[in-house]
Motif scaffolding. Structure first.
Motif, mmCIF file in Angstrom:
data_model
loop_
_atom_site.group_PDB
_atom_site.id
_atom_site.type_symbol
_atom_site.label_atom_id
_atom_site.label_comp_id
_atom_site.label_asym_id
_atom_site.label_seq_id
_atom_site.Cartn_x
_atom_site.Cartn_y
_atom_site.Cartn_z
ATOM 1 N N LEU A 115 82.521 55.468 12.007
ATOM 2 C CA LEU A 115 81.303 55.028 11.342
ATOM 3 C C LEU A 115 81.576 53.667 10.700
ATOM 4 C CD1 LEU A 115 79.151 57.496 9.201
ATOM 5 C CD2 LEU A 115 78.966 55.014 9.035
ATOM 6 N N ASP A 116 80.954 52.635 11.268
ATOM 7 C CA ASP A 116 81.133 51.271 10.764
ATOM 8 C C ASP A 116 80.046 50.980 9.732
ATOM 9 O OD1 ASP A 116 82.106 48.686 10.514
ATOM 10 O OD2 ASP A 116 81.143 47.942 12.345
ATOM 11 N N THR A 117 80.419 50.256 8.685
ATOM 12 C CA THR A 117 79.435 49.922 7.649
ATOM 13 C C THR A 117 79.452 48.414 7.402
ATOM 14 O OG1 THR A 117 80.990 50.148 5.800
ATOM 15 C CG2 THR A 117 79.832 52.146 6.489
ATOM 16 N N THR A 159 78.464 39.613 11.762
ATOM 17 C CA THR A 159 78.432 40.395 10.533
ATOM 18 C C THR A 159 77.578 41.632 10.742
ATOM 19 O OG1 THR A 159 78.786 38.482 9.126
ATOM 20 C CG2 THR A 159 77.736 40.374 8.118
ATOM 21 N N THR A 160 78.166 42.765 10.479
ATOM 22 C CA THR A 160 77.460 44.024 10.669
ATOM 23 C C THR A 160 76.361 44.170 9.618
ATOM 24 O OG1 THR A 160 79.558 44.926 11.397
ATOM 25 C CG2 THR A 160 77.829 46.511 10.906
ATOM 26 N N VAL A 161 75.191 44.597 10.053
ATOM 27 C CA VAL A 161 74.094 44.755 9.102
ATOM 28 C C VAL A 161 73.566 46.182 9.009
ATOM 29 C CG1 VAL A 161 73.350 42.349 9.143
ATOM 30 C CG2 VAL A 161 72.442 43.946 10.832
ATOM 31 N N LYS A 221 86.524 45.493 9.979
ATOM 32 C CA LYS A 221 86.069 46.852 10.275
ATOM 33 C C LYS A 221 85.530 46.977 11.702
ATOM 34 C CE LYS A 221 83.185 46.661 6.829
ATOM 35 N NZ LYS A 221 83.590 45.320 6.356
ATOM 36 N N SER A 222 84.654 46.062 12.072
ATOM 37 C CA SER A 222 84.037 46.172 13.403
ATOM 38 C C SER A 222 85.059 45.908 14.505
ATOM 39 C CB SER A 222 82.864 45.193 13.520
ATOM 40 O OG SER A 222 81.895 45.505 12.549
ATOM 41 N N THR A 223 85.990 45.004 14.228
ATOM 42 C CA THR A 223 87.046 44.736 15.202
ATOM 43 C C THR A 223 87.893 45.993 15.391
ATOM 44 O OG1 THR A 223 87.071 42.476 14.345
ATOM 45 C CG2 THR A 223 88.879 43.097 15.795
HETATM 46 MG MG LIG Z 1 81.427 44.392 10.822
#
Ligand SMILES: [Mg+2]
Ligand SMILES: Nc1nc2c(ncn2[C@@H]2O[C@H](COP(=O)(O)OP(=O)(O)OP(=O)(O)O)[C@@H](O)[C@H]2O)c(=O)[nH]1
Ligand SMILES: [Zn+2]
Length: 416
Positions: free
Chosen positions: A314-316, A298-300, A271-273
């Protein structure tokens, strides 16, 4: 209703917004001028909030609220939310400031005003979430301010949570136009997880997409995508590679039109990539990141990012558990089973042993995979089990509000 009322959604595990934002309070930036409510008279096309999704309908909502808004109130969109405060994107309004960075949009770290505290206490759904449009009063000359209230949401990705006897909904993403279920094409695709996430996406009221990431890895991505399309009726299925940029155009198209795309999926789905590829930078490498033992970020936190050229992503954080609510969404996820069921001899057919069952006949002749029927049963059971625990208030919250809007987004006509 029982005394157990929904609790406000909790912010993610780390510190809120302000500390993770390079443009937060404390850093020098352009002075912000709090403008009197109702002014200035910016032509809609020149409004820097438009690329962020601010449209005629939001403008109308705003106009209706204006009478009750405090002096200096401006509209803003929540980028990150924490307990008691959030980062809000607001227009700098050309002419009012020296130089405006970020296309005329600046981040203000705003604390909840007493009015919002009271609203949240009375109705926990009013907790500002990433993607929410809010009434904010910026402090002149500073990148701080106060959030007064949340504008009614058009869509909401809400996860049901049940803890210590009380149930509450956690808003993962507010006002998304597209909810993209991200799933990596490698090492393997988990169809059941896609179905589960699609149920979450459908019940949000937004348009569900399946975005198969890492399309550069499998030998035959098209074959895999076709297989996934079978389990995603009504949702576009895209095979994308953030590495090569392949397949991103349909998402870029939606973003250029000012849409908000929310990314949901398991940890490591990419997702973040994907966010970085769409935003055209490394926005997630400098904020809200934790490097785990394997060297992976890792997205927090849930974060909304403005895309240069229009739109927002919107990243989760990766979802480990996905509490579902709202059986209606399953009718969308398993649309072909619903269609078959309408042809069963008995209206209340459970598709187990009944004679004249069109669903079982389809499994028998190979047109409906057994796995698909099993998956439907499993999610249905889970929802029924949960319905017994989740109070009526939450059910209304999870299904009622979003469903109204959903009609407008449907790609297929409603079945009678
Ligand atoms: Mg992420
Ligand atoms: N080959 C390839 N690898 C990718 C692609 N997209 C993501 N990855 C890799 O997949 C891993 C996970 O990517 P992330 O973007 O951190 O995943 P995430 O979904 O944000 O994960 P969480 O933040 O934990 O939810 C990283 O090692 C990425 O380099 C892609 O298009 N191709
Ligand atoms: Zn049947």
């Amino acid at each position: 209703m029982s005394s157990a009322s929904p609790r406000p959604s909790r912010p993610s595990s780390t510190s809120p917004a302000s500390s993770s934002s390079p443009s937060a309070a404390g850093t020098p930036g352009p002075a912000l001028l709090a403008l009197p409510a109702g002014a200035p008279d910016i032509p809609p096309s020149a409004d820097p909030l438009v690329p962020l999704g601010w449209d005629e309908s939001w403008r109308q909502t705003w106009a209706d609220l204006l009478a009750d808004a405090p002096t200096g109130a401006v509209p803003g969109r929540v980028a990150r939310s924490g307990r008691g405060r959030c980062d809000v994107l607001v227009a700098t309004h050309d002419g009012a400031v020296s130089v405006a960075p970020d296309d005329g949009v600046v981040t203000v770290t705003a604390a909840w005003a007493p009015a919002l505290e009271r609203a949240v206490a009375a109705d926990p759904v009013q907790v500002p979430a990433a993607g929410d449009w809010v009434v904010v009063v910026p402090v002149a000359g500073a990148r701080t301010g106060a959030v007064e209230r949340v504008l009614p949401r058009r869509t909401a990705v809400v996860r049901a949570q049940v803890a210590r006897g009380s149930s509450y909904g956690q808003v993962l993403a507010a006002n998304a136009d597209v909810v993209a279920v991200a799933e990596g094409m490698a090492p393997d695709v988990d169809l059941a997880r896609i179905e589960r996430l699609l149920a979450l996406a459908w019940s949000s009221g937004a348009e569900p997409y399946v975005v198969l990431t890492k399309a550069d890895l499998p030998a035959e991505p098209d074959v895999l995508a076709a297989e996934v399309a079978e389990v995603a009726p009504g949702a576009p299925v895209l095979a994308v590679s953030a590495l090569t940029g392949a397949g991103l155009e349909p998402l870029r198209d939606r973003l250029r039109g000012g849409a908000t795309v929310a990314l949901v999926g398991a940890s490591g789905a990419g997702k973040s990539t994907l966010l970085n590829a769409l935003v055209g930078g490394d926005v997630m490498s400098t904020r809200a990141l934790r490097v785990d033992g394997k060297g992976r970020h890792t997205t927090v936190t849930r974060e909304l990012h403005l895309v240069p050229g229009g739109g927002a992503v919107l990243d989760t954080p990766g979802l480990r558990t996905i509490g579902l609510a709202g059986e209606e969404a399953l009718d969308d996820v398993f649309a072909e089973i619903e269609d078959l069921a309408s042809r069963c001899r008995f209206a209340d057919c459970a598709h187990r042993t009944e004679p004249g069952c069109a669903v079982l006949a389809a499994v028998e002749d190979g047109t409906l995979p057994q796995r698909r029927l099993d998956s439907h049963r499993k999610l249905l059971r889970e929802l029924e089990h949960q319905a017994a625990r989740v109070d009526s208030r939450l059910r209304a919250e999870l299904t009622g509000r979003a469903r109204v809007q959903q009609r407008a987004y449907r790609r297929y006509p409603l079945r009678p």
